[in-house]
Design a protein around this motif. Structure first.
Motif, PDB file in Angstrom:
ATOM      1  N   ASP A 138      29.632 -60.297 -11.694  1.00  0.00           N
ATOM      2  CA  ASP A 138      29.638 -61.366 -12.700  1.00  0.00           C
ATOM      3  C   ASP A 138      30.995 -61.518 -13.386  1.00  0.00           C
ATOM      4  N   LYS A 139      31.929 -60.621 -13.106  1.00  0.00           N
ATOM      5  CA  LYS A 139      33.246 -60.697 -13.738  1.00  0.00           C
ATOM      6  C   LYS A 139      34.255 -59.946 -12.894  1.00  0.00           C
ATOM      7  N   PRO A 140      35.385 -60.581 -12.513  1.00  0.00           N
ATOM      8  CA  PRO A 140      36.382 -59.874 -11.693  1.00  0.00           C
ATOM      9  C   PRO A 140      36.806 -58.577 -12.365  1.00  0.00           C
ATOM     10  N   LEU A 141      37.262 -57.643 -11.523  1.00  0.00           N
ATOM     11  CA  LEU A 141      37.471 -56.272 -11.971  1.00  0.00           C
ATOM     12  C   LEU A 141      38.916 -55.840 -11.735  1.00  0.00           C
ATOM     13  N   LEU A 142      39.494 -55.182 -12.721  1.00  0.00           N
ATOM     14  CA  LEU A 142      40.816 -54.570 -12.598  1.00  0.00           C
ATOM     15  C   LEU A 142      40.650 -53.069 -12.782  1.00  0.00           C
ATOM     16  N   CYS A 143      41.015 -52.302 -11.769  1.00  0.00           N
ATOM     17  CA  CYS A 143      40.928 -50.839 -11.811  1.00  0.00           C
ATOM     18  C   CYS A 143      42.347 -50.272 -11.879  1.00  0.00           C
ATOM     19  N   LEU A 144      42.620 -49.486 -12.907  1.00  0.00           N
ATOM     20  CA  LEU A 144      43.946 -48.914 -13.116  1.00  0.00           C
ATOM     21  C   LEU A 144      43.830 -47.382 -13.084  1.00  0.00           C
ATOM     22  N   VAL A 145      44.596 -46.755 -12.216  1.00  0.00           N
ATOM     23  CA  VAL A 145      44.575 -45.294 -12.080  1.00  0.00           C
ATOM     24  C   VAL A 145      45.994 -44.785 -12.307  1.00  0.00           C
ATOM     25  N   ASP A 146      46.203 -44.148 -13.437  1.00  0.00           N
ATOM     26  CA  ASP A 146      47.531 -43.652 -13.789  1.00  0.00           C
ATOM     27  C   ASP A 146      47.662 -42.183 -13.376  1.00  0.00           C
ATOM     28  N   ASP A 147      48.910 -41.776 -13.097  1.00  0.00           N
ATOM     29  CA  ASP A 147      49.197 -40.406 -12.639  1.00  0.00           C
ATOM     30  C   ASP A 147      48.338 -40.034 -11.438  1.00  0.00           C
ATOM     31  N   ALA A 148      48.243 -40.955 -10.485  1.00  0.00           N
ATOM     32  CA  ALA A 148      47.375 -40.757  -9.315  1.00  0.00           C
ATOM     33  C   ALA A 148      47.857 -39.619  -8.430  1.00  0.00           C
ATOM     34  N   HIS A 149      49.097 -39.178  -8.594  1.00  0.00           N
ATOM     35  CA  HIS A 149      49.572 -38.040  -7.797  1.00  0.00           C
ATOM     36  C   HIS A 149      48.829 -36.762  -8.150  1.00  0.00           C
ATOM     37  N   TRP A 150      48.134 -36.748  -9.301  1.00  0.00           N
ATOM     38  CA  TRP A 150      47.359 -35.571  -9.669  1.00  0.00           C
ATOM     39  C   TRP A 150      45.886 -35.701  -9.312  1.00  0.00           C
ATOM     40  N   ALA A 151      45.498 -36.794  -8.716  1.00  0.00           N
ATOM     41  CA  ALA A 151      44.116 -36.915  -8.255  1.00  0.00           C
ATOM     42  C   ALA A 151      43.930 -36.046  -7.009  1.00  0.00           C
ATOM     43  N   ALA A 152      42.763 -35.455  -6.875  1.00  0.00           N
ATOM     44  CA  ALA A 152      42.463 -34.644  -5.693  1.00  0.00           C
ATOM     45  C   ALA A 152      42.400 -35.532  -4.458  1.00  0.00           C
ATOM     46  N   ASP A 153      42.631 -34.916  -3.308  1.00  0.00           N
ATOM     47  CA  ASP A 153      42.616 -35.676  -2.062  1.00  0.00           C
ATOM     48  C   ASP A 153      41.303 -36.421  -1.857  1.00  0.00           C
ATOM     49  N   ALA A 154      40.184 -35.791  -2.267  1.00  0.00           N
ATOM     50  CA  ALA A 154      38.892 -36.447  -2.071  1.00  0.00           C
ATOM     51  C   ALA A 154      38.850 -37.783  -2.799  1.00  0.00           C
ATOM     52  N   SER A 155      39.334 -37.811  -4.047  1.00  0.00           N
ATOM     53  CA  SER A 155      39.355 -39.068  -4.799  1.00  0.00           C
ATOM     54  C   SER A 155      40.346 -40.055  -4.200  1.00  0.00           C
ATOM     55  N   ILE A 156      41.521 -39.567  -3.804  1.00  0.00           N
ATOM     56  CA  ILE A 156      42.526 -40.451  -3.216  1.00  0.00           C
ATOM     57  C   ILE A 156      42.014 -41.058  -1.918  1.00  0.00           C
ATOM     58  N   ASN A 157      41.335 -40.248  -1.100  1.00  0.00           N
ATOM     59  CA  ASN A 157      40.794 -40.779   0.154  1.00  0.00           C
ATOM     60  C   ASN A 157      39.795 -41.897  -0.112  1.00  0.00           C
ATOM     61  N   VAL A 158      38.949 -41.714  -1.118  1.00  0.00           N
ATOM     62  CA  VAL A 158      37.978 -42.755  -1.443  1.00  0.00           C
ATOM     63  C   VAL A 158      38.686 -43.997  -1.973  1.00  0.00           C
ATOM     64  N   LEU A 159      39.667 -43.810  -2.847  1.00  0.00           N
ATOM     65  CA  LEU A 159      40.403 -44.965  -3.372  1.00  0.00           C
ATOM     66  C   LEU A 159      41.128 -45.705  -2.253  1.00  0.00           C
ATOM     67  N   GLY A 160      41.674 -44.952  -1.283  1.00  0.00           N
ATOM     68  CA  GLY A 160      42.307 -45.597  -0.132  1.00  0.00           C
ATOM     69  C   GLY A 160      41.303 -46.359   0.701  1.00  0.00           C
ATOM     70  N   PHE A 161      40.128 -45.766   0.909  1.00  0.00           N
ATOM     71  CA  PHE A 161      39.054 -46.440   1.635  1.00  0.00           C
ATOM     72  C   PHE A 161      38.709 -47.763   0.949  1.00  0.00           C
ATOM     73  N   VAL A 162      38.540 -47.716  -0.362  1.00  0.00           N
ATOM     74  CA  VAL A 162      38.205 -48.925  -1.127  1.00  0.00           C
ATOM     75  C   VAL A 162      39.339 -49.942  -1.035  1.00  0.00           C
ATOM     76  N   ALA A 163      40.576 -49.461  -1.204  1.00  0.00           N
ATOM     77  CA  ALA A 163      41.724 -50.370  -1.237  1.00  0.00           C
ATOM     78  C   ALA A 163      41.843 -51.195   0.032  1.00  0.00           C
ATOM     79  N   ARG A 164      41.528 -50.585   1.179  1.00  0.00           N
ATOM     80  CA  ARG A 164      41.665 -51.295   2.450  1.00  0.00           C
ATOM     81  C   ARG A 164      40.580 -52.347   2.672  1.00  0.00           C
ATOM     82  N   ARG A 165      39.623 -52.434   1.769  1.00  0.00           N
ATOM     83  CA  ARG A 165      38.483 -53.332   1.979  1.00  0.00           C
ATOM     84  C   ARG A 165      38.288 -54.299   0.814  1.00  0.00           C
ATOM     85  N   LEU A 166      39.360 -54.634   0.125  1.00  0.00           N
ATOM     86  CA  LEU A 166      39.252 -55.479  -1.058  1.00  0.00           C
ATOM     87  C   LEU A 166      39.591 -56.942  -0.803  1.00  0.00           C
ATOM     88  N   ASP A 167      39.936 -57.294   0.436  1.00  0.00           N
ATOM     89  CA  ASP A 167      40.430 -58.652   0.658  1.00  0.00           C
ATOM     90  C   ASP A 167      39.372 -59.726   0.442  1.00  0.00           C
TER      91      ASP A 167
END
Length: 938
Positions: A138-167
């Motif tokens: 119902d409302k476009p979404l903006l997701c902001l992740v700061d200091d992402a270099h400290w995110a664990a690989d599991a979270s980064i992998n999921v964020l990468g998975f999501v990022a590739r499918r946002l078009d």
């Protein structure tokens, strides 16, 4: 719904953001696309203090008509798999019930809301995508992740998975990371925003805003020179630099900023400094936890807690949580304390955290000085609990338990289990690194076998299959003595590695081992043991390996890994129909679980079966999916296998240029990585290309077995091609031994899929007066298969034989049928051969009639196939690791192409086209009129 902010404003945040017009414009454009329903993602990177947080804060302020999720990662969370993802999705968790149950269950487990086995990261990624898509409904979404270099690989992998499918989603994702530490965020398609120092004019304006006229012009020049345009340094260092206590030129800013922050910390009372150390030891500390930890850390500190709120230049209150305003402040406080004080802070925090919380074990692990087996056991117990949610967290906790625990066998076991957890989490590189320090002798035989299996599995996926074979050989005897539960996995890996390396000696060794040892067991091991014995016996031509009941049992396997193994063995047993069915069962279970490794190999089996069966459109769609999946998950060798399948597809379609170009790249990579089976596959594809073009001599060069022998199942697959090329190039002497091997295999298997090409080979080699009977035998067997391409090849060769024996009128029916089938499948080169043979019989070929057939992309074809099978959009999204919104988007495009308004109309059109084309494959005795290509549904 109220969306709360999860990260405080940084000290470099200001209402006026100087000198970032280009970057602000890029993020504004990204958000505009997201509002229009075509989202994407950006990566902001630069040195500490360069303004990454300020840029993200500015984007949050500019996100008109958008919902904003904003999180900041902290250093200690890099060991806790999905912590960052949890922070990001927490405001949306009330929407979990809208997700398909497997996806909702996956997020509940990884976020500690429910018990259950740890879900695969691809299922977690799909669940996160679906949840964000629901939140953006119902409302476009903006997701902001700061200091992402400290995110664990599991979270980064999921964020990468999501990022590739946002078009096709109204979602913009922006990640910020330090330069040199954000390599995990380097993804194709990202808006790349490197931040460097402010230009001189912008830096001067920012400095004047900070210090006004308190500095002279010359002092301001010293500041600007020393800070090199770093906004945080411009805010924090004017006094230090103006005092001329540093040499001219840019400063080493990270160290200098930390010193500056530490000086400010030291200005406060000792109790406040100790409280800040507690906050620094955790990162995001709740008020209630801070109060309890303070009394443990120092009984006199509890009264000083309220004073923390006055340190607004250093810390900030974010709801119930106290955090530092910038990571460098936290780093300065933590590393400015003594080692003893840091350990005591962690010990105090561990004392007030729930006993069942993994965070307690982590703090205890940081508090240890030297070795402490009690703490190691607690870390290990926490790892067992974490296994329900995150393999990465399990791996990290076990690694720490290994470091602080007693040496010896227990230490080795923890190291191995940490490596296994990284493997199950899909982090092959970390699993391999953890194994490098593991040394086990014969006194730890069960562990040695497990370690060898893991090392071999890694080699099979990202290394050299021949090395996997060398690793497995020494432990086979002890594994066989331990029973089928340990022996079968090793033997299956040995089989896979032998096939991939195309090692003839491995086939012989495997066959002998299976014959000499009892592989009976229970459950899945019983089924796989019987299948393995049956496969070896059938390939040796001894006997039909299994009874129908044994094959039926394989169809009930629900673990996608064993199901994929079983599918491969049944396929080699010659029961292609049952093997195809089981491959799809394995694929379905792997999709349900979101398990990318078994899904990759199940997909591979499906692709190869579709190629054999002439389902080129389906093969193209699955191969494309497999390439994307294996690239995302780092399965290098499986990725090569799918690219090899794409070479075969191009060759079968007669796309000479594409096949040869891709073959060159794949061949070079396959040779470099020791994937000999892929080399053989590509060679076969090139051979078929030459054979279809009427160049049998050149084709024969590609079909010859490699020098020094070949893995048996690799050898026999090429035999019908080799016989055809040898006969047409007058090299019949080369066929005797291979054909005898293939014939024994076909007779032992007793299936029409193998019997038909065996009869065709006999026909090609038979005297003219006997060949017709063998050709008719082959065609009769083809009627019981679902392999139109192979049927058409037999029809083409039968027609060629009849024409050359002056039976032109009889030749037209099989040649006409072959031509129609090749057209239907899109095998253009083979259609050219059939057309030439028909012309030689006196038939005039009519030009092809253009049609309005619906042309779909490979991905659209996969969706259409699933729609025709009755799956809902939500089901299709789960199968293809996409969001439901993306499936809706593609269906709308397909409706436009087909000129329809519903899935029922689309299905009817596609199935009608498929039916018309299937009917065109029947034999005809009249001269052929060119037919439309087969429906893109296939």
């Amino acid at each position: 719904m109220t969306i709360s902010r999860s990260s405080p404003p940084g000290p470099d945040t200001a209402a006026n953001l100087y000198g970032r017009q280009k970057e602000r414009g890029a993020l504004a454009a990204l958000m505009a696309r997201a509002r229009a329903g075509n989202g994407g993602f950006a990566v902001v990177h630069g040195e500490p203090g360069i303004g990454k947080s300020a840029l993200l804060d500015d984007a949050a302020r500019a996100a008109a008509e958008m919902r904003v999720l904003h999180v900041t990662c902290v250093e200690w969370e890099s060991d806790l798999g999905y912590a960052t993802l949890h922070h990001l999705l927490k405001p949306a968790l009330e929407l979990l019930d809208r997700l398909p149950e497997p996806q909702a269950a996956a997020l509940r487990v990884v976020f500690g809301l429910a018990d259950g086995p740890a879900p695969d990261r691809f299922l977690v990624g799909l669940a996160a995508l679906s949840l964000l898509s629901e939140l953006a409904a119902d409302k476009p979404l903006l997701c902001l992740v700061d200091d992402a270099h400290w995110a664990a690989d599991a979270s980064i992998n999921v964020l990468g998975f999501v990022a590739r499918r946002l078009d096709t989603e109204p979602i913009a994702l922006v990640l910020a990371a330090r330069s040199g530490e954000g390599h995990r965020l380097e993804l194709a398609g990202a808006v790349d925003l490197p931040l460097t120092g402010l230009d001189r004019s912008s830096a001067r304006r920012l400095l004047l805003e900070q210090v006004g006229t308190r500095l002279t012009p010359s002092q301001r020049d010293v500041v600007l020179e020393a800070t090199a345009g770093n906004p945080l340094a411009i805010r924090e260092l004017p006094a230090t630099v103006a005092g001329a206590r540093v040499p001219p030129g840019p400063l080493p800013l990270v160290e200098e900023l930390q010193r500056a922050f530490l000086r400010r910390v030291r200005c406060h009372s000792e109790p406040l400094q100790r409280l800040m150390l507690l906050i620094a030891a955790d990162g995001h500390l709740r008020w209630d936890v801070l109060r309890r930890a303070a009394s443990v850390f120092d009984p006199g500190l509890e009264s000083a807690v309220e004073g923390i709120g006055d340190l607004d230049e250093l810390v900030t209150v974010d709801g119930p949580t106290v955090v530092f305003r910038h990571p460098l402040i936290r780093s300065a406080v933590y590393h400015g304390a003594t080692v003893g004080d840091r350990r005591n802070a962690h010990r105090a925090l561990a004392a007030v955290v729930d006993d069942e919380d993994e965070l307690r074990a982590w703090h205890l692990g940081q508090a240890v000085e030297g070795r402490d087996e009690d703490v190691a056991r607690e870390l290990e117990q926490a790892a067992r609990r974490a296994a329900r949610s995150s393999s990465a967290t399990t791996a990290a906790l076990l690694a720490r338990a290994m470091e602080v625990g007693d040496p010896g066998l227990r230490r080795a076991r923890r190291r191995l289990e940490s490596a296994e957890a990284w493997w199950h989490g899909g982090d092959f590189d970390r699993a391999k690194t953890m194994l490098e320090g593991l040394e086990l002798d014969s006194s730890a035989e069960p562990l040695r076998v497990r370690a060898t299996l893991l090392r071999a599995s890694l080699e099979l996926h990202i290394g050299r299959p021949a090395d996997a074979l060398a690793m497995l050989r020494p432990v086979l005897p002890s594994a066989l003595e331990a029973g089928s539960h340990q022996a079968i996995p090793l033997l299956m890996r040995f089989w896979e590695a032998g096939f991939a390396a195309n090692a003839a000696d491995a086939w012989a060794e495997l066959s002998n081992v299976v014959e000499r040892h009892d592989l009976t067991g229970t459950g899945v091991w019983e089924i796989l043991g019987r299948l393995l014995r049956g496969t070896c016996r059938t390939l040796k031509g001894i006997e039909a390996g299994l009874a129908p009941g044994d094959l039926d049992a394989a169809a009930h396997l629900t673990d996608p890994g064993p199901a994929a193994w079983a599918a491969g063995m049944i396929w080699e047993l010659g029961d292609r129909k049952r093997g195809r069915h089981l491959s799809r069962i394995a694929m379905r279970h792997a999709r349900r679980l979101g398990a990318p490794v078994p899904l990759s190999w199940a997909l591979w089996r499906v692709v190869m079966d579709d190629l054999e069966s002439g389902r080129f459109r389906s093969a193209e769609a699955f191969a494309e999916e497999g390439c994307r999946l294996t690239e995302e998950t780092g399965q290098r060798n499986a990725h090569l296998a799918f690219r090899g399948a794409q070479v075969m597809l191009a060759a079968l379609r007669g796309d000479d240029e594409a096949a040869r170009r891709l073959a060159g790249h794949v061949m070079a990579d396959a040779i470099a990585h020791g994937m000999v089976s892929i080399v053989v596959l590509v060679q076969r594809a090139l051979g078929l290309l030459e054979l279809a073009a009427g160049r049998p001599e050149q084709a024969l060069l590609h079909f010859r077995p490699p020098a020094g022998g070949s893995y048996l199942s690799v050898t026999v697959v090429n035999v019908p091609d080799l016989v055809e090329a040898a006969v047409q190039s007058n090299h019949v002497d080369m066929t005797a031994e291979p054909l005898a091997l293939f014939t024994r295999w076909a007779q032992a298997a007793g299936t029409p899929e193998l019997g038909a090409p065996a009869a065709r080979c006999r026909a090609l080699l038979a005297p003219p007066e006997h060949a017709a009977a063998d050709f008719r035998r082959a065609l009769a067997l083809h009627e019981h298969t679902d392999q139109p391409f192979e049927t058409a090849r037999t029809q083409l060769l039968f027609g060629r034989y009849l024409r050359r024996n002056r039976r032109k009128s009889e030749a037209r029916a099989p040649l006409n049928a072959a031509l129609e089938t090749f057209h239907m499948l899109g095998a253009d080169r083979w259609a050219d051969r059939a057309r030439e043979e028909l012309r030689a019989t006196g038939v005039r070929i009519q030009p092809r009639v253009a049609t309005g057939a619906v042309r779909l992309t490979p991905q659209e074809a996969r969706i259409a196939e699933a729609v025709a099978d009755g799956y809902t959009n939500r089901d299709i999204a789960a199968q293809m690791f996409l969001s439901t919104r993306t499936i809706d988007y593609h269906l709308r495009k397909m409706y436009q192409k087909a000129g329809v308004n519903s899935r029922a109309e689309l299905t009817r059109i596609l199935l009608t086209e498929a039916g018309n084309n299937q009917g065109a494959a029947s034999a005809r005795t009249e001269p052929a009129t060119e037919r439309p290509p087969r429906s893109p549904l296939y």
